[in-house]
Design a protein around this motif. Structure first.
Motif, mmCIF file in Angstrom:
data_model
loop_
_atom_site.group_PDB
_atom_site.id
_atom_site.type_symbol
_atom_site.label_atom_id
_atom_site.label_comp_id
_atom_site.label_asym_id
_atom_site.label_seq_id
_atom_site.Cartn_x
_atom_site.Cartn_y
_atom_site.Cartn_z
ATOM 1 N N ASP A 150 0.862 -1.183 0.000
ATOM 2 C CA ASP A 150 0.000 0.000 0.000
ATOM 3 C C ASP A 150 0.898 1.233 0.000
ATOM 4 O O ASP A 150 1.648 1.485 0.958
ATOM 5 C CB ASP A 150 -0.901 -0.007 1.233
ATOM 6 C CG ASP A 150 -1.936 1.106 1.204
ATOM 7 O OD1 ASP A 150 -1.861 1.969 0.301
ATOM 8 O OD2 ASP A 150 -2.808 1.121 2.097
ATOM 9 N N ASP A 202 0.200 4.146 0.469
ATOM 10 C CA ASP A 202 -0.138 5.134 1.497
ATOM 11 C C ASP A 202 0.626 4.879 2.786
ATOM 12 O O ASP A 202 0.657 5.747 3.676
ATOM 13 C CB ASP A 202 -1.638 5.104 1.783
ATOM 14 C CG ASP A 202 -2.429 5.806 0.683
ATOM 15 O OD1 ASP A 202 -1.789 6.450 -0.176
ATOM 16 O OD2 ASP A 202 -3.677 5.700 0.680
ATOM 17 N N HIS A 203 1.239 3.686 2.905
ATOM 18 C CA HIS A 203 2.056 3.417 4.080
ATOM 19 C C HIS A 203 3.386 4.146 3.967
ATOM 20 O O HIS A 203 3.789 4.595 2.886
ATOM 21 C CB HIS A 203 2.297 1.910 4.223
ATOM 22 C CG HIS A 203 1.051 1.148 4.581
ATOM 23 N ND1 HIS A 203 0.984 -0.238 4.585
ATOM 24 C CD2 HIS A 203 -0.194 1.577 4.946
ATOM 25 C CE1 HIS A 203 -0.229 -0.627 4.936
ATOM 26 N NE2 HIS A 203 -0.965 0.460 5.153
ATOM 27 N N SER A 204 4.078 4.227 5.093
ATOM 28 C CA SER A 204 5.377 4.907 5.099
ATOM 29 C C SER A 204 6.379 4.112 4.279
ATOM 30 O O SER A 204 6.276 2.886 4.134
ATOM 31 C CB SER A 204 5.881 5.051 6.529
ATOM 32 O OG SER A 204 6.184 3.781 7.090
ATOM 33 N N ASP A 249 8.037 1.262 6.202
ATOM 34 C CA ASP A 249 7.221 0.059 6.346
ATOM 35 C C ASP A 249 7.167 -0.733 5.038
ATOM 36 O O ASP A 249 7.185 -1.977 5.041
ATOM 37 C CB ASP A 249 5.800 0.434 6.782
ATOM 38 C CG ASP A 249 5.759 0.954 8.210
ATOM 39 O OD1 ASP A 249 6.717 0.688 8.966
ATOM 40 O OD2 ASP A 249 4.754 1.619 8.568
ATOM 41 N N ILE A 250 7.106 -0.013 3.925
ATOM 42 C CA ILE A 250 7.060 -0.684 2.618
ATOM 43 C C ILE A 250 8.348 -1.457 2.366
ATOM 44 O O ILE A 250 8.324 -2.626 1.938
ATOM 45 C CB ILE A 250 6.813 0.341 1.491
ATOM 46 C CG1 ILE A 250 5.397 0.936 1.624
ATOM 47 C CG2 ILE A 250 7.003 -0.304 0.124
ATOM 48 C CD1 ILE A 250 5.112 2.051 0.635
ATOM 49 N N GLN A 292 8.493 -4.535 4.461
ATOM 50 C CA GLN A 292 7.611 -5.556 3.916
ATOM 51 C C GLN A 292 8.257 -6.259 2.726
ATOM 52 O O GLN A 292 8.176 -7.490 2.592
ATOM 53 C CB GLN A 292 6.286 -4.919 3.488
ATOM 54 C CG GLN A 292 5.287 -5.914 2.910
ATOM 55 C CD GLN A 292 4.001 -5.244 2.443
ATOM 56 O OE1 GLN A 292 3.863 -4.022 2.528
ATOM 57 N NE2 GLN A 292 3.067 -6.024 1.949
ATOM 58 N N LYS A 306 9.091 5.996 -3.494
ATOM 59 C CA LYS A 306 7.894 5.254 -3.910
ATOM 60 C C LYS A 306 7.749 5.254 -5.427
ATOM 61 O O LYS A 306 7.236 4.299 -6.014
ATOM 62 C CB LYS A 306 6.656 5.843 -3.255
ATOM 63 C CG LYS A 306 6.606 5.673 -1.738
ATOM 64 C CD LYS A 306 5.327 6.231 -1.152
ATOM 65 C CE LYS A 306 5.296 6.064 0.369
ATOM 66 N NZ LYS A 306 4.051 6.613 0.971
#
Length: 424
Positions: A220, A222-224, A227-228, A231, A270
């Motif tokens: 997602d 929209d996550h920081s 965090d991406i 993941q 991103k």
């Protein structure tokens, strides 16, 4: 006439005619009983005997007509000779009746039942040698066979039979399933299961085997960024959907092999993640598996986004999911939670999110799969209302007891199939 021919000669001729009658009778049964698929395989492999039999069977009307002409001629001649012999021994009054009775018994035993039974059991042993005689005999008797067939085929057309060619050997899918089932030890059980699974692909759609939406793991945007990246580094999947805010807003599909290109950069953005994501491939949820298997091959894809008729994402389907429908489970998803828990009393505690088809395969049950895909949905459809507490119900031979309900979801149920007491 019995004075012109020795009785011994007449007996010998009668025995020869009975043997010839047995030949024609066994040839008819052997030709009609032979396995057409084995015959076709042997003919394709260059077996001249099989090719000769196939030529004869190409027009069964001509083959049967020729065999019956020969058989009837021989039987009538045998009846005449038997009558002459009987008159010689028993006189003109009782001789014909005695010859008819004795010859009928002899023909039934030696020319009909015995040779036809053997031919039905060992058709190749009869059909192959007989073809050496039947093929030239058919050419010799062709004018008479043609005349008889012209009349008989005309009668068949009046009865609604328009073709007498021997080409009706194609099998339907259900017939092919029966052939595979009856193959026995000729086809190993594992291979039988795979063949039957291939035949069943047409009856299974993508939404039957997809990973449902709530189990899809994706990125997602929209996550920081931290965090991406965490993941991506810890993901147990090789391909992750990339979306923004809601999974319906899918931007692309990221292969972790391509993630190395931006992870090695001093600064990761991103935009770099989106740049490496491949354009998503969408699949209608009602697509049959055999069609989707070909689509994956043509599109050079291994994963697709399953969408409904309104374009909303329903889940993910992969090439591996389809292949597992054929060969069975061959991968292990370490993140997949166990959903079926055997109990000491023979029952099973099953999570509400468990897929019905997976439950059927795991337990050998026959819960309906033409409606809801999960146990939770199946129970709610059966009750036609949301239960306020633990409820017991029965579907077919399966009994269920709802154990836990949370947030309008049946999270677990105890299921079992009562065993019938043995008859005394």
């Amino acid at each position: 006439m019995s004075d012109d021919f020795p009785v011994g000669l007449l007996f010998g001729l009668l025995a020869l005619l009975i043997l010839l009658s047995a030949f024609f009778s066994s040839s008819e049964t052997g030709m009609m009983s032979i396995n057409r698929y084995r015959l076709s395989h042997q003919a394709s492999a260059g077996d001249s005997r099989a090719q000769r039999v196939m030529r004869l069977l190409a027009r069964p009307d001509r083959l049967i007509g020729m065999i019956l002409i020969g058989n009837n001629f021989i039987n009538n001649l045998a009846a005449s000779i038997a009558t002459i012999i009987a008159i010689h021994f028993f006189g003109d009054v009782s001789g014909p009746a005695i010859s008819t009775a004795l010859l009928t018994i002899a023909i039934l035993i030696f020319s009909e039942v015995t040779p036809k039974t053997y031919a039905a059991i060992r058709p190749e042993r009869i059909a192959y040698p007989a073809s050496y005689i039947l093929e030239p005999l058919l050419k010799l008797l062709y004018p008479l066979v043609w005349l008889v067939n012209m009349i008989s085929n005309g009668l068949l057309r009046l009865a609604g039979v328009k073709s007498v060619d021997g080409g009706g050997d194609s099998l339907t899918r259900d017939e092919l399933r029966t052939v595979v089932h009856e193959a026995g030890t000729l086809i190993p059980y594992r291979h039988q299961a795979m063949l039957l699974s291939i035949l069943d692909l047409e009856n299974v759609t993508v939404n039957d085997i997809m990973v449902p939406r709530h189990e899809v793991i994706g990125i997602d945007l929209d996550h920081s960024l931290e965090d991406i990246l965490t993941q991506i580094r810890t993901s147990q999947h090789t391909r992750l959907p990339v979306y923004k805010g809601d999974i319906n807003n899918i931007i692309g599909m990221l292969h972790l092999r391509n993630a190395a290109r931006f992870l090695s950069r001093p600064e990761v953005t991103k935009a770099a993640i989106v740049e490496e994501a491949r354009e998503p491939y969408f699949i209608p949820e009602s697509t049959p598996l055999h069609t989707q298997l070909l689509n994956f091959q043509q599109q050079k894809r291994r994963i697709g986004i399953v969408v409904d008729e309104y374009g909303d994402v329903e889940g993910l389907a992969t090439l591996e999911d389809i292949l597992e429908e054929i060969v069975g489970e061959f991968t292990t998803d370490v993140s997949e939670a166990r959903e079926i828990y055997p109990q000491d009393d023979g029952s099973h505690v099953i999570e509400g999110t468990a897929n019905i088809r997976e439950v059927n395969k795991a337990l050998g049950w026959k819960l309906p799969t033409d409606g809801p895909k999960t146990l939770n949905g199946l129970i709610l459809e059966h009750l036609e209302s949301f239960p306020q507490g633990p409820v017991c119900l029965q579907m077919g031979s399966t009994r269920m007891e709802i154990l836990d309900i949370r947030d309008n979801l049946i999270t677990s149920a105890r299921c079992w199939q009562p065993t019938r007491p043995a008859r005394r």
